[in-house]
Design a protein around this motif. Sequence first.
Motif, PDB file in Angstrom:
ATOM      1  N   ARG A 284     -18.945 -25.404  28.030  1.00 57.22           N
ATOM      2  CA  ARG A 284     -18.067 -25.273  26.869  1.00 57.22           C
ATOM      3  C   ARG A 284     -16.773 -26.039  27.091  1.00 57.22           C
ATOM      4  O   ARG A 284     -16.416 -26.357  28.224  1.00 57.22           O
ATOM      5  CB  ARG A 284     -17.781 -23.794  26.583  1.00 57.22           C
ATOM      6  CG  ARG A 284     -19.011 -23.018  26.139  1.00 57.22           C
ATOM      7  CD  ARG A 284     -18.663 -21.593  25.753  1.00 57.22           C
ATOM      8  NE  ARG A 284     -18.418 -20.757  26.923  1.00 57.22           N
ATOM      9  CZ  ARG A 284     -17.892 -19.535  26.858  1.00 57.22           C
ATOM     10  NH1 ARG A 284     -17.524 -19.030  25.692  1.00 57.22           N
ATOM     11  NH2 ARG A 284     -17.717 -18.827  27.953  1.00 57.22           N
ATOM     12  N   PHE A 285     -16.085 -26.312  26.011  1.00 50.15           N
ATOM     13  CA  PHE A 285     -14.830 -27.057  26.097  1.00 50.15           C
ATOM     14  C   PHE A 285     -13.929 -26.642  24.938  1.00 50.15           C
ATOM     15  O   PHE A 285     -14.402 -26.158  23.909  1.00 50.15           O
ATOM     16  CB  PHE A 285     -15.087 -28.571  26.054  1.00 50.15           C
ATOM     17  CG  PHE A 285     -15.657 -29.049  24.739  1.00 50.15           C
ATOM     18  CD1 PHE A 285     -14.841 -29.628  23.778  1.00 50.15           C
ATOM     19  CD2 PHE A 285     -17.015 -28.916  24.454  1.00 50.15           C
ATOM     20  CE1 PHE A 285     -15.360 -30.059  22.557  1.00 50.15           C
ATOM     21  CE2 PHE A 285     -17.542 -29.344  23.249  1.00 50.15           C
ATOM     22  CZ  PHE A 285     -16.707 -29.919  22.298  1.00 50.15           C
ATOM     23  N   ARG A 286     -12.639 -26.821  25.123  1.00 55.39           N
ATOM     24  CA  ARG A 286     -11.701 -26.567  24.030  1.00 55.39           C
ATOM     25  C   ARG A 286     -11.447 -27.886  23.319  1.00 55.39           C
ATOM     26  O   ARG A 286     -11.130 -28.885  23.967  1.00 55.39           O
ATOM     27  CB  ARG A 286     -10.408 -25.953  24.567  1.00 55.39           C
ATOM     28  CG  ARG A 286      -9.379 -25.670  23.475  1.00 55.39           C
ATOM     29  CD  ARG A 286      -8.331 -24.679  23.936  1.00 55.39           C
ATOM     30  NE  ARG A 286      -8.867 -23.311  23.910  1.00 55.39           N
ATOM     31  CZ  ARG A 286      -8.824 -22.471  24.936  1.00 55.39           C
ATOM     32  NH1 ARG A 286      -8.298 -22.842  26.085  1.00 55.39           N
ATOM     33  NH2 ARG A 286      -9.336 -21.249  24.821  1.00 55.39           N
ATOM     34  N   ALA A 287     -11.583 -27.901  22.015  1.00 60.41           N
ATOM     35  CA  ALA A 287     -11.429 -29.133  21.242  1.00 60.41           C
ATOM     36  C   ALA A 287     -10.080 -29.780  21.550  1.00 60.41           C
ATOM     37  O   ALA A 287      -9.039 -29.125  21.431  1.00 60.41           O
ATOM     38  CB  ALA A 287     -11.546 -28.828  19.759  1.00 60.41           C
ATOM     39  N   PRO A 288     -10.071 -31.055  21.964  1.00 65.15           N
ATOM     40  CA  PRO A 288      -8.810 -31.717  22.341  1.00 65.15           C
ATOM     41  C   PRO A 288      -7.755 -31.678  21.243  1.00 65.15           C
ATOM     42  O   PRO A 288      -6.579 -31.454  21.526  1.00 65.15           O
ATOM     43  CB  PRO A 288      -9.256 -33.153  22.644  1.00 65.15           C
ATOM     44  CG  PRO A 288     -10.695 -33.049  23.003  1.00 65.15           C
ATOM     45  CD  PRO A 288     -11.236 -31.932  22.173  1.00 65.15           C
ATOM     46  N   ALA A 304      -2.890 -21.610  32.055  1.00 68.25           N
ATOM     47  CA  ALA A 304      -3.177 -22.736  32.943  1.00 68.25           C
ATOM     48  C   ALA A 304      -4.641 -22.682  33.354  1.00 68.25           C
ATOM     49  O   ALA A 304      -5.316 -21.667  33.174  1.00 68.25           O
ATOM     50  CB  ALA A 304      -2.266 -22.695  34.178  1.00 68.25           C
ATOM     51  N   GLY A 305      -5.136 -23.780  33.922  1.00 68.05           N
ATOM     52  CA  GLY A 305      -6.522 -23.822  34.379  1.00 68.05           C
ATOM     53  C   GLY A 305      -7.504 -23.757  33.221  1.00 68.05           C
ATOM     54  O   GLY A 305      -7.234 -24.257  32.128  1.00 68.05           O
ATOM     55  N   ASP A 306      -8.649 -23.131  33.453  1.00 70.23           N
ATOM     56  CA  ASP A 306      -9.676 -23.037  32.411  1.00 70.23           C
ATOM     57  C   ASP A 306      -9.214 -22.247  31.200  1.00 70.23           C
ATOM     58  O   ASP A 306      -9.767 -22.398  30.108  1.00 70.23           O
ATOM     59  CB  ASP A 306     -10.952 -22.399  32.973  1.00 70.23           C
ATOM     60  CG  ASP A 306     -11.782 -23.381  33.781  1.00 70.23           C
ATOM     61  OD1 ASP A 306     -11.484 -24.589  33.723  1.00 70.23           O
ATOM     62  OD2 ASP A 306     -12.720 -22.941  34.468  1.00 70.23           O
ATOM     63  N   ALA A 307      -8.229 -21.397  31.360  1.00 69.73           N
ATOM     64  CA  ALA A 307      -7.685 -20.681  30.204  1.00 69.73           C
ATOM     65  C   ALA A 307      -7.007 -21.649  29.246  1.00 69.73           C
ATOM     66  O   ALA A 307      -6.925 -21.401  28.048  1.00 69.73           O
ATOM     67  CB  ALA A 307      -6.682 -19.627  30.665  1.00 69.73           C
ATOM     68  N   LEU A 308      -6.540 -22.777  29.781  1.00 69.57           N
ATOM     69  CA  LEU A 308      -5.894 -23.807  28.964  1.00 69.57           C
ATOM     70  C   LEU A 308      -6.872 -24.888  28.545  1.00 69.57           C
ATOM     71  O   LEU A 308      -6.989 -25.219  27.371  1.00 69.57           O
ATOM     72  CB  LEU A 308      -4.733 -24.431  29.743  1.00 69.57           C
ATOM     73  CG  LEU A 308      -4.094 -25.700  29.163  1.00 69.57           C
ATOM     74  CD1 LEU A 308      -3.519 -25.443  27.768  1.00 69.57           C
ATOM     75  CD2 LEU A 308      -3.016 -26.227  30.107  1.00 69.57           C
ATOM     76  N   HIS A 309      -7.575 -25.484  29.501  1.00 70.18           N
ATOM     77  CA  HIS A 309      -8.368 -26.679  29.211  1.00 70.18           C
ATOM     78  C   HIS A 309      -9.810 -26.590  29.731  1.00 70.18           C
ATOM     79  O   HIS A 309     -10.215 -27.394  30.571  1.00 70.18           O
ATOM     80  CB  HIS A 309      -7.697 -27.924  29.795  1.00 70.18           C
ATOM     81  CG  HIS A 309      -7.209 -27.744  31.209  1.00 70.18           C
ATOM     82  ND1 HIS A 309      -8.051 -27.537  32.275  1.00 70.18           N
ATOM     83  CD2 HIS A 309      -5.954 -27.743  31.707  1.00 70.18           C
ATOM     84  CE1 HIS A 309      -7.338 -27.430  33.384  1.00 70.18           C
ATOM     85  NE2 HIS A 309      -6.055 -27.542  33.071  1.00 70.18           N
ATOM     86  N   PRO A 310     -10.598 -25.628  29.238  1.00 64.64           N
ATOM     87  CA  PRO A 310     -12.014 -25.650  29.627  1.00 64.64           C
ATOM     88  C   PRO A 310     -12.629 -26.984  29.226  1.00 64.64           C
ATOM     89  O   PRO A 310     -12.392 -27.486  28.122  1.00 64.64           O
ATOM     90  CB  PRO A 310     -12.617 -24.489  28.834  1.00 64.64           C
ATOM     91  CG  PRO A 310     -11.682 -24.269  27.687  1.00 64.64           C
ATOM     92  CD  PRO A 310     -10.321 -24.617  28.208  1.00 64.64           C
ATOM     93  N   THR A 311     -13.404 -27.570  30.135  1.00 63.27           N
ATOM     94  CA  THR A 311     -13.951 -28.899  29.893  1.00 63.27           C
ATOM     95  C   THR A 311     -15.340 -29.012  30.497  1.00 63.27           C
ATOM     96  O   THR A 311     -15.704 -28.238  31.387  1.00 63.27           O
ATOM     97  CB  THR A 311     -13.025 -29.973  30.499  1.00 63.27           C
ATOM     98  OG1 THR A 311     -13.549 -31.272  30.234  1.00 63.27           O
ATOM     99  CG2 THR A 311     -12.893 -29.810  32.010  1.00 63.27           C
ATOM    100  N   THR A 312     -16.115 -29.960  30.017  1.00 66.84           N
ATOM    101  CA  THR A 312     -17.403 -30.236  30.649  1.00 66.84           C
ATOM    102  C   THR A 312     -17.139 -30.899  31.998  1.00 66.84           C
ATOM    103  O   THR A 312     -16.088 -31.507  32.208  1.00 66.84           O
ATOM    104  CB  THR A 312     -18.265 -31.152  29.765  1.00 66.84           C
ATOM    105  OG1 THR A 312     -17.573 -32.385  29.548  1.00 66.84           O
ATOM    106  CG2 THR A 312     -18.558 -30.482  28.434  1.00 66.84           C
ATOM    107  N   ALA A 367      -5.781 -32.662  26.980  1.00 65.47           N
ATOM    108  CA  ALA A 367      -6.588 -33.195  25.886  1.00 65.47           C
ATOM    109  C   ALA A 367      -7.312 -34.474  26.309  1.00 65.47           C
ATOM    110  O   ALA A 367      -8.476 -34.693  25.950  1.00 65.47           O
ATOM    111  CB  ALA A 367      -5.703 -33.457  24.669  1.00 65.47           C
ATOM    112  N   GLN A 368      -6.624 -35.314  27.066  1.00 66.87           N
ATOM    113  CA  GLN A 368      -7.220 -36.571  27.529  1.00 66.87           C
ATOM    114  C   GLN A 368      -8.423 -36.314  28.434  1.00 66.87           C
ATOM    115  O   GLN A 368      -9.483 -36.930  28.279  1.00 66.87           O
ATOM    116  CB  GLN A 368      -6.167 -37.384  28.276  1.00 66.87           C
ATOM    117  CG  GLN A 368      -6.663 -38.718  28.806  1.00 66.87           C
ATOM    118  CD  GLN A 368      -5.640 -39.402  29.703  1.00 66.87           C
ATOM    119  OE1 GLN A 368      -4.948 -38.743  30.486  1.00 66.87           O
ATOM    120  NE2 GLN A 368      -5.528 -40.711  29.574  1.00 66.87           N
ATOM    121  N   VAL A 369      -8.277 -35.386  29.388  1.00 65.88           N
ATOM    122  CA  VAL A 369      -9.362 -35.087  30.318  1.00 65.88           C
ATOM    123  C   VAL A 369     -10.559 -34.487  29.582  1.00 65.88           C
ATOM    124  O   VAL A 369     -11.712 -34.872  29.828  1.00 65.88           O
ATOM    125  CB  VAL A 369      -8.869 -34.130  31.430  1.00 65.88           C
ATOM    126  CG1 VAL A 369     -10.047 -33.597  32.249  1.00 65.88           C
ATOM    127  CG2 VAL A 369      -7.883 -34.845  32.343  1.00 65.88           C
TER     128      VAL A 369
END
Length: 414
Positions: A284-288, A304-312, A367-369
């Motif tokens: 899952r990811f958070r829409a940039p 911070a961390g996955d609470a902020l920027h979950p990403t593939t 968002a970039q990552v």
Amino acid sequence: MAYVHEQDAAADVVIAGAGLAGLAVALGLHRKGVRSVVLESSPERRTSGFAFFTWTNAFRALDALGVGDKMRGRHLQLQGLRVMSSSTGEIAREMDLQVKGKLGPHEVRCVQRNVLLQALEEELPAGTIRYSSKIVSIDDEGGDAKKLLHLADGSTLKAKVLIGCDGINSVVAKWLGLAKPSESGRTATRGHAKYPDGHGFEPKFLQFVGEGFRAGMVPCSDTDVYWFFTWSPSTANGTDGVDQSPSAMKQFVLSKLRSAKVTPQVLEAVERSEMSDVLAAPLRFRAPLSLLLASISKGNVCVAGDALHPTTPDLAQGACTALEDGVVLARCLGDAIVGEEGGAREEKERIKAALRKYAGIRRWRSAQVIAASYVVGFVQESDHPVVSFVRDKMLSGVLAKTLLMMPDYDCGKL
């Protein structure tokens, strides 16, 4: 069961989650002279996940926290990356992982998660982490702007500052109103193979792309090898009908790999491996775009961390950016709390400004990552004939450049 004593019923800084981000923030604040309390829902230190890629940017963060050399002494430095086509077995790209970037030479190692968590915890004052302590709800506490945290055991804790490092299903992120993470339509599993007499592999990252999956194998040390496998399930529940047992998941991965053109070493690593306690997890990811518009901080609360920027995981930057978060947040918040004159009102305003500053720094980076990881994963895993042809013949260099571009970043010192 966690119990909050009366004299401990208030804390200046409370961090939710004792994962990489939470412990990095706590250690950074400790280095700045600020005491924090870390609330961890599990009864003991987390051991799931086996390992993760620790790139140049992460080592800069670990050096700022004072634990970089500990990790270097326990893990092999990877010299190169070999990307192979799962369809043809041909090498699509060879890449030197020790080349010089804009900010200096690159460095990447596959670090065992529990080793790093232990190293971070050992540097913290005794009693910093309170296990079996899960936040279930958050309330404002009157005019002093403290947050009243309700824990799962019925106890409460007042926080002058609340930092959510509580993962992809973060209670704190929900309180801030951040968008719910989106499904990528892909699933991942991973494993850890031990070779007591040594594996003899080159210190290189071997990756296979195409045929509807993405797989990789990398040595962590002379005796430990980490592997991962991501795919796009054909069933709604994301398991492709695989029985949720270690043996069944292992056979599912092996069947996929055997139907493609992968090297025998990868099959051997999977066959002799331990499976993760999380056998298969949706990516899952958070829409940039939502992050660019979201409230990453609100008053005395941030994430911070996955609470902020979950990403593939396709650029292997999730853990690395979490460590960056830890350093940046500790620097901003520590400077606001330590060594400043003035009363409670002035301190409250400094804390708010510090968290806004942190959010401004991390918003675009996060968002970039996320965006780059999603695009790279889609291209690498696709089995569409046109996408596969373009990827293997034309885009391998672009993807490789993206892989090295994201770690070429310095979060700064404490």
